[in-house]
Design an enzyme around this catalytic site. Structure first.
Site, mmCIF file in Angstrom:
data_model
loop_
_atom_site.group_PDB
_atom_site.id
_atom_site.type_symbol
_atom_site.label_atom_id
_atom_site.label_comp_id
_atom_site.label_asym_id
_atom_site.label_seq_id
_atom_site.Cartn_x
_atom_site.Cartn_y
_atom_site.Cartn_z
ATOM 1 N N ASP A 162 -37.241 72.118 40.316
ATOM 2 C CA ASP A 162 -35.812 72.371 40.513
ATOM 3 C C ASP A 162 -35.279 71.882 41.854
ATOM 4 O OD1 ASP A 162 -35.911 73.619 38.028
ATOM 5 O OD2 ASP A 162 -36.345 75.572 38.923
ATOM 6 N N LYS A 215 -33.990 66.893 40.963
ATOM 7 C CA LYS A 215 -34.447 65.574 40.469
ATOM 8 C C LYS A 215 -33.433 64.926 39.535
ATOM 9 C CE LYS A 215 -38.097 67.681 38.855
ATOM 10 N NZ LYS A 215 -37.963 69.015 39.454
ATOM 11 N N GLY A 252 -35.742 71.447 33.268
ATOM 12 C CA GLY A 252 -34.291 71.516 33.095
ATOM 13 C C GLY A 252 -33.684 70.715 34.222
ATOM 14 N N HIS A 253 -33.169 69.526 33.912
ATOM 15 C CA HIS A 253 -32.634 68.632 34.937
ATOM 16 C C HIS A 253 -31.118 68.583 34.803
ATOM 17 C CE1 HIS A 253 -36.768 66.419 35.323
ATOM 18 N NE2 HIS A 253 -36.827 67.698 35.572
ATOM 19 N N THR A 254 -30.455 69.029 35.860
ATOM 20 C CA THR A 254 -29.000 69.167 35.799
ATOM 21 C C THR A 254 -28.318 67.944 36.371
ATOM 22 O OG1 THR A 254 -29.388 71.490 36.265
ATOM 23 C CG2 THR A 254 -27.101 70.740 36.387
ATOM 24 N N THR A 261 -42.392 79.052 30.731
ATOM 25 C CA THR A 261 -41.050 78.959 30.149
ATOM 26 C C THR A 261 -41.081 79.266 28.647
ATOM 27 O OG1 THR A 261 -41.381 76.605 29.733
ATOM 28 C CG2 THR A 261 -40.331 77.191 31.832
ATOM 29 N N ARG A 279 -58.341 67.466 21.804
ATOM 30 C CA ARG A 279 -58.385 66.421 20.775
ATOM 31 C C ARG A 279 -58.008 66.911 19.377
ATOM 32 N NH1 ARG A 279 -64.211 64.674 22.734
ATOM 33 N NH2 ARG A 279 -64.332 66.928 22.661
ATOM 34 N N GLN A 293 -41.023 69.192 36.880
ATOM 35 C CA GLN A 293 -41.657 70.230 37.688
ATOM 36 C C GLN A 293 -41.790 69.752 39.143
ATOM 37 O OE1 GLN A 293 -43.481 69.588 34.342
ATOM 38 N NE2 GLN A 293 -41.700 70.783 33.805
ATOM 39 N N THR A 312 -48.175 74.356 36.014
ATOM 40 C CA THR A 312 -47.909 73.875 34.658
ATOM 41 C C THR A 312 -49.154 73.105 34.196
ATOM 42 O OG1 THR A 312 -46.320 72.813 33.197
ATOM 43 C CG2 THR A 312 -46.721 71.716 35.336
ATOM 44 N N ARG A 357 -33.611 82.470 34.499
ATOM 45 C CA ARG A 357 -34.229 83.472 35.376
ATOM 46 C C ARG A 357 -33.807 83.252 36.835
ATOM 47 N NH1 ARG A 357 -40.481 82.541 34.123
ATOM 48 N NH2 ARG A 357 -39.742 80.390 34.094
ATOM 49 N N ARG A 403 -34.236 82.505 40.574
ATOM 50 C CA ARG A 403 -35.322 81.824 41.278
ATOM 51 C C ARG A 403 -35.647 82.590 42.559
ATOM 52 N NH1 ARG A 403 -32.244 76.127 40.591
ATOM 53 N NH2 ARG A 403 -32.894 75.633 38.473
ATOM 54 N N ASP A 432 -26.109 71.611 51.841
ATOM 55 C CA ASP A 432 -24.862 72.380 51.949
ATOM 56 C C ASP A 432 -25.083 73.887 51.789
ATOM 57 O OD1 ASP A 432 -25.411 71.166 49.248
ATOM 58 O OD2 ASP A 432 -23.982 72.712 48.640
HETATM 59 P P1 GDP Z 1 -34.286 69.582 38.746
HETATM 60 O O1 GDP Z 1 -35.067 70.379 37.757
HETATM 61 O O2 GDP Z 1 -35.135 69.127 39.888
HETATM 62 O O3 GDP Z 1 -33.514 68.460 38.131
HETATM 63 O O4 GDP Z 1 -33.214 70.599 39.373
HETATM 64 P P2 GDP Z 1 -32.319 71.660 38.560
HETATM 65 O O5 GDP Z 1 -31.270 70.935 37.825
HETATM 66 O O6 GDP Z 1 -33.181 72.594 37.785
HETATM 67 O O7 GDP Z 1 -31.741 72.525 39.744
HETATM 68 C C1 GDP Z 1 -30.997 71.960 40.781
HETATM 69 C C2 GDP Z 1 -29.628 72.663 40.845
HETATM 70 O O8 GDP Z 1 -29.013 72.371 42.063
HETATM 71 C C3 GDP Z 1 -28.680 72.181 39.774
HETATM 72 O O9 GDP Z 1 -27.835 73.237 39.419
HETATM 73 C C4 GDP Z 1 -27.882 71.082 40.476
HETATM 74 O O10 GDP Z 1 -26.590 70.889 39.929
HETATM 75 C C5 GDP Z 1 -27.804 71.636 41.857
HETATM 76 N N1 GDP Z 1 -27.767 70.657 42.944
HETATM 77 C C6 GDP Z 1 -28.424 69.462 43.037
HETATM 78 N N2 GDP Z 1 -28.202 68.905 44.254
HETATM 79 C C7 GDP Z 1 -27.426 69.769 44.928
HETATM 80 C C8 GDP Z 1 -26.877 69.775 46.256
HETATM 81 O O11 GDP Z 1 -27.103 68.872 47.066
HETATM 82 N N3 GDP Z 1 -26.111 70.848 46.610
HETATM 83 C C9 GDP Z 1 -25.870 71.875 45.755
HETATM 84 N N4 GDP Z 1 -25.118 72.879 46.185
HETATM 85 N N5 GDP Z 1 -26.361 71.905 44.506
HETATM 86 C C10 GDP Z 1 -27.142 70.867 44.106
HETATM 87 P P1 IMO Z 2 -38.080 71.135 36.412
HETATM 88 O O1 IMO Z 2 -38.483 69.799 35.882
HETATM 89 C C1 IMO Z 2 -39.363 75.032 37.876
HETATM 90 C C2 IMO Z 2 -42.891 76.797 35.962
HETATM 91 C C3 IMO Z 2 -42.689 78.050 35.125
HETATM 92 C C4 IMO Z 2 -44.028 78.731 35.322
HETATM 93 C C5 IMO Z 2 -45.001 77.563 35.358
HETATM 94 C C6 IMO Z 2 -45.672 77.282 34.020
HETATM 95 O O2 IMO Z 2 -36.755 71.605 35.948
HETATM 96 O O3 IMO Z 2 -38.233 71.171 37.894
HETATM 97 P P2 IMO Z 2 -44.879 76.174 31.739
HETATM 98 O O4 IMO Z 2 -43.726 76.510 30.840
HETATM 99 O O5 IMO Z 2 -44.864 74.797 32.270
HETATM 100 O O6 IMO Z 2 -46.203 76.541 31.143
HETATM 101 O O7 IMO Z 2 -44.702 77.179 33.002
HETATM 102 O O8 IMO Z 2 -44.251 76.434 35.751
HETATM 103 N N1 IMO Z 2 -42.043 75.648 35.569
HETATM 104 C C7 IMO Z 2 -40.990 75.215 36.274
HETATM 105 N N2 IMO Z 2 -40.421 75.718 37.388
HETATM 106 N N3 IMO Z 2 -38.906 73.885 37.332
HETATM 107 C C8 IMO Z 2 -39.488 73.363 36.237
HETATM 108 O O9 IMO Z 2 -39.140 72.151 35.742
HETATM 109 C C9 IMO Z 2 -40.560 74.051 35.629
HETATM 110 N N4 IMO Z 2 -41.329 73.832 34.550
HETATM 111 C C10 IMO Z 2 -42.248 74.812 34.529
HETATM 112 O O10 IMO Z 2 -41.614 78.820 35.595
HETATM 113 O O11 IMO Z 2 -44.057 79.349 36.574
HETATM 114 MG MG MG Z 3 -35.011 72.257 36.795
#
Ligand code: GDP
Ligand code: IMO
Ligand code: MG
Length: 424
Positions: free
Chosen positions: A15, A18, A42-44, A131, A145, A224, A239, A303, A305, A333
Site C-alpha cells: 500500500d 504503487k 488493491g492498487h488505487t 485478505t 504441482r 504487496q 504473503t 481494514r 491500517r 503531504d
Molecule cells: P498500492 O497498493 O501500493 O497501490 O497503494 P493503495 O492504493 O493500497 O494505497 C495508497 C493510498 O494512498 C490510496 O488511497 C492512494 O489514492 C493514496 N495515495 C497515493 N499517493 C498519495 C499521496 O502522495 N498523498 C496522499 N495523500 N495519498 C496518496
Molecule cells: P498491495 O499490492 C498490504 C497482507 C495481508 C496479510 C498478508 C497475507 O495493495 O500493496 P494474503 O492475502 O496475501 O495471504 O495475506 O499480506 N497483504 C497486503 N497488505 N497490501 C497488499 O497488497 C497486501 N496483500 C496482502 O494483509 O497480512
Molecule cells: Mg494496496
C-alpha cells in the site's frame, strides 16, 4: 539492443502507492506487467477524478496505447477479474484489445478461497490476517504441482481436472470442519471462466521477450511489499510470493540482465495491514493522526491500517535485496501538520544496537531508535516544483537519502494523477 525492463515495487508492507505511481510512469512504456500476487492487492488510481481500485489488472490499463499483461507469476481469480473488466470498460477501456494474460498463470478456485478462510480460522490469535482471497492455497497448489492454469481452460480435460482438485480440497476442508456452502461461488466461477476465455490468452514469456527484441519498453508492477516477501519478509506474517525484484524474472520469464531500473516506493511514514511485527508502530494518538490524515484503510479489505514512523533499517534491507536504483516517496503531504517527525535509524535488541533486519522479528523485543526532525507545517499538496519544498522537508529527505545511499527522486504530495514532484 538495449533491452529494457524497469520495475516499480513496494519497499514496505504494501500500500505504498504503487498503483498511482505506475499509472503516472506508464506513459513511458509499451507494456505494463504484473509479475506476482493476485487479488490480495488493491492498487488505487484516479481516472477522470474518480477513484478506481485495481486488484489484478495492471495499473497501466487506462492508457489506450499500452498493453497490460498479467504474468505467469500471478494467481488469478476469474470472478474478480470479470468485475474489474466491467469497471474499467465503463471508462472506455477495451479489455479485449489492451489486456493480455499468460497461459501459465495459476487459477484461484472457489475452494482455494474456502481453504484460506478455514486455515485462518483454525489459527485463532495466530492468524496471518490474510485478505481471504485464496492466495496461499493457490500458491501451495502451484508449488505442490496440483494447480490449474489459465491455459488449461482451453482444453476439454479442464472440468475433469477441476473436479479432481476440488475433491482433494474438500478432504482438506473436512479436516478443518469447514462446512460453508460454496455452490454460489462455483456458479460465478464457471460463468467468469467463459468470459476469461474470450480475453487474449498468450504465451507471456514469448510475448514479452519478442516485444523486448523489437525495442519495446516494459514496466513490471509489483504487488504487496518487500517486507511481505515469502523469503525476505517477516515470515510467517507474509504473503506467498516473491514480491522483490527477483520475482520479475520468474513471474514474467525475463532474464535478470534485462532489468534496468528498480524504482522502490516508500511512504514518508509506514503502515501495515494484517498481523505481524512492525517495530515502529505507534499505538497512540500520533498513530491515530497518521491513519486519519492518510486515510489508512485497506483498499481491498477496508481494514484500518496500522501506522508508524518510517523505518530505515527495514528500508535499507529492502533497497539491498531489490537493488533499488531510485525511490519515490509517497504521501509526504500526510506529514504536513505534524510538529515533529521521527525516523527509525536502528533497532535495540537485548540492549544492543542493531542496523540489520533480524531473522525472527517476533522472538526478540525490538526497540526502535529514532532521530527526530522538525515538521514543515506547510500545505504541500499544491507544490509543483522542487524549489517550493520547505527547508525542513529537504532535511528529512536528505537524511533518508544519505542513510539509504539511494536517492529519493520523486515526492508524491497527494493522491491525484499529477500530484508528484521530480526532486532529482
Ligand atoms: P498500492 O497498493 O501500493 O497501490 O497503494 P493503495 O492504493 O493500497 O494505497 C495508497 C493510498 O494512498 C490510496 O488511497 C492512494 O489514492 C493514496 N495515495 C497515493 N499517493 C498519495 C499521496 O502522495 N498523498 C496522499 N495523500 N495519498 C496518496
Ligand atoms: P498491495 O499490492 C498490504 C497482507 C495481508 C496479510 C498478508 C497475507 O495493495 O500493496 P494474503 O492475502 O496475501 O495471504 O495475506 O499480506 N497483504 C497486503 N497488505 N497490501 C497488499 O497488497 C497486501 N496483500 C496482502 O494483509 O497480512
Ligand atoms: Mg494496496
Amino acid at each position: 539492443m538495449g533491452f529494457m525492463v524497469d520495475v516499480i515495487l513496494g519497499l514496505q508492507w504494501g500500500d505504498e502507492g504503487k498503483g498511482k505511481i505506475v499509472d503516472y510512469f506508464a506513459r513511458n512504456y509499451d507494456i505494463i506487467a504484473r509479475f506476482q500476487g493476485g487479488p490480495n492487492a488493491g492498487h488505487t488510481l484516479y481516472v477522470q477524478d474518480k477513484k478506481i481500485v485495481l486488484h489484478q489488472i495492471p495499473s497501466g490499463i487506462f492508457h489506450e496505447r499500452i498493453i497490460n499483461l498479467i504474468g505467469n507469476g500471478v494467481v488469478l481469480d476469474p470472478v474478480i477479474l470479470r468485475k474489474e473488466c466491467d469497471t474499467v470498460s465503463k471508462f472506455g477501456v477495451e479489455v479485449h484489445k489492451n489486456l493480455f494474460i499468460s497461459e501459465r498463470t495459476h487459477l484461484i478456485l472457489p475452494t482455494h478461497r474456502a481453504l484460506d478462510k478455514a486455515a485462518e480460522l483454525s489459527k485463532g490469535d495466530g492468524k496471518i490476517g490474510s485478505t481471504l482471497k485464496g492466495i496461499s492455497p493457490a500458491y501451495m497448489d502451484k508449488t505442490g504441482r496440483n494447480g490449474l492454469r489459465v491455459g488449461d481452460l482451453l482444453h476439454k480435460s479442464f472440468i475433469t481436472n477441476y473436479i479432481r482438485l476440488r475433491l482433494k480440497h474438500e478432504k482438506l476442508l473436512n479436516n478443518y470442519n469447514f462446512s460453508e456452502d460454496i455452490s454460489a461461488w462455483e456458479e460465478e466461477f464457471f460463468e467468469s471462466i467463459e468470459f476469461l476465455k474470450t480475453l487474449n490468452i498468450v504465451s507471456g514469456e514469448y510475448y514479452i521477450n519478442e516485444a523486448l527484441e523489437k525495442g519495446k519498453k516494459v514496466l513490471a508492477e509489483g504487488a504487496q511489499g518487500s517486507m511481505l516477501d515469502i523469503d525476505f519478509g517477516t515470515f510467517p506474517y507474509v504473503t506467498s510470493s516473491n514480491t522483490i525484484s527477483a520475482g520479475v524474472c520468474n513471474g514474467l520469464g525475463v532474464a535478470p540482465q534485462k532489468i534496468r531500473e528498480v524504482i522502490g516506493i516508500s511512504k514518508a511514514y509506514c503502515t501495515r495491514v494484517g498481523s505481524g511485527p512492525f517495530p515502529t508502530e505507534l499505538d497512540d494518538e500520533t498513530g491515530e493522526d497518521l491513519r486519519k490524515t492518510g486515510n489508512e484503510f485497506g483498499a481491498t479489505t477496508g481494514r484500518p491500517r496500522r501506522c508508524g514512523w518510517i523505518d530505515l533499517v527495514a528500508l535499507q534491507f529492502a533497497c539491498m535485496i531489490n537493488g533499488v536504483t531510485s525511490i519515490v516517496m509517497t504521501k509526504a503531504d500526510v506529514l504536513d501538520a505534524f510538529d515533529q517527525l521521527s525516523v527509525c535509524t536502528a533497532y535495540n535488541i537485548d540492549d544492543e544496537e542493531n542496523k540489520r533486519v533480524p531473522f525472527q522479528m517476533t522472538r526478540n523485543k525490538i526497540v526502535p531508535q529514532y532521530k527526530n526532525f522538525k515538521g514543515w507545517k506547510k500545505d504541500s499538496i499544491a507544490f509543483k516544483h522542487k524549489d517550493e519544498l520547505p527547508v525542513e522537508m529537504n532535511e528529512y529527505i536528505n537524511f533518508i537519502n544519505n542513510y539509504l545511499g539511494v536517492a529519493i527522486q520523486y515526492i508524491s504530495n497527494g493522491p491525484g494523477r499529477d500530484q508528484i514532484i521530480n526532486i532529482s
